[in-house]
Design a protein around this motif. Structure first.
Motif, PDB file in Angstrom:
ATOM      1  N   SER A  56       0.984  -1.317  -0.015  1.00  0.00           N
ATOM      2  CA  SER A  56      -0.065  -0.012  -0.038  1.00  0.00           C
ATOM      3  C   SER A  56       1.041   1.262   0.015  1.00  0.00           C
ATOM      4  O   SER A  56       0.427   2.281  -0.681  1.00  0.00           O
TER       5      SER A  56
ATOM      6  N   THR B  11       2.261   1.587  -3.507  1.00  0.00           N
ATOM      7  CA  THR B  11       1.217   2.076  -4.586  1.00  0.00           C
ATOM      8  C   THR B  11       0.735   3.535  -4.337  1.00  0.00           C
ATOM      9  O   THR B  11       0.476   4.374  -5.239  1.00  0.00           O
ATOM     10  N   GLY B  12       0.754   4.047  -3.125  1.00  0.00           N
ATOM     11  CA  GLY B  12       0.267   5.235  -2.620  1.00  0.00           C
ATOM     12  C   GLY B  12       1.534   6.073  -2.908  1.00  0.00           C
ATOM     13  O   GLY B  12       1.141   7.380  -3.509  1.00  0.00           O
TER      14      GLY B  12
ATOM     15  N   ASN C 160       3.320   5.812  -5.815  1.00  0.00           N
ATOM     16  CA  ASN C 160       3.440   6.013  -7.219  1.00  0.00           C
ATOM     17  C   ASN C 160       2.139   6.870  -7.682  1.00  0.00           C
ATOM     18  O   ASN C 160       2.335   7.403  -8.688  1.00  0.00           O
ATOM     19  N   LYS C 161       1.058   6.842  -7.016  1.00  0.00           N
ATOM     20  CA  LYS C 161      -0.021   7.555  -7.354  1.00  0.00           C
ATOM     21  C   LYS C 161       0.163   9.306  -7.055  1.00  0.00           C
ATOM     22  O   LYS C 161      -0.248  10.050  -7.626  1.00  0.00           O
ATOM     23  N   ARG C 162       1.179   9.511  -6.393  1.00  0.00           N
ATOM     24  CA  ARG C 162       1.466  10.892  -6.074  1.00  0.00           C
ATOM     25  C   ARG C 162       2.175  11.591  -6.909  1.00  0.00           C
ATOM     26  O   ARG C 162       3.140  11.523  -7.617  1.00  0.00           O
TER      27      ARG C 162
END
Length: 85
Positions: free
Chosen positions: A77, A80-81, A83-85
Motif C-alpha cells: 500500500s 502504490t500510494g 506511485n499515485k502521488r
C-alpha cells in the motif's frame, strides 16, 4: 428363524503326546512392577513434551507467516500510494 445354520464340525480323534519343554521360571512375587510403570510414565511424558514443543513451533510459524503477510500488505500500500502521488 433368522439365525444361520452352521455346519456340523467333524469329530477329529485327539492324539495327546507330551513334549517336554523348558519354560522360563515364573516371576517371583517379590519382584516389583515399578520399573515397568516408570518406563511407561517416562514414555508418556516424553510424548507429551514433544507434542507441546511441536505445537509451540507450529504456532510460532503461523504467527510469523501472519506478520509477514501484514508487512507485505502495508509495504504494497505504501508503494502504490507513492506511485499515485
Amino acid at each position: 428363524m433368522f439365525r444361520p445354520k452352521l455346519p456340523d464340525t467333524p469329530h477329529v480323534p485327539s492324539i495327546t503326546t507330551h513334549i517336554p519343554q523348558d519354560h522360563a521360571p515364573a516371576p517371583s512375587a517379590s519382584r516389583s512392577v515399578t520399573p515397568f510403570v516408570g518406563v511407561g510414565v517416562g514414555a508418556v511424558a516424553a510424548v507429551v513434551v514433544v507434542g507441546v514443543v511441536l505445537t509451540a513451533l507450529l504456532a510460532a510459524v503461523a504467527v510469523s507467516a501472519v506478520s509477514v503477510a501484514i508487512a507485505a500488505v502495508v509495504l504494497r500500500s505504501l508503494v502504490t500510494g507513492a506511485n499515485k502521488r
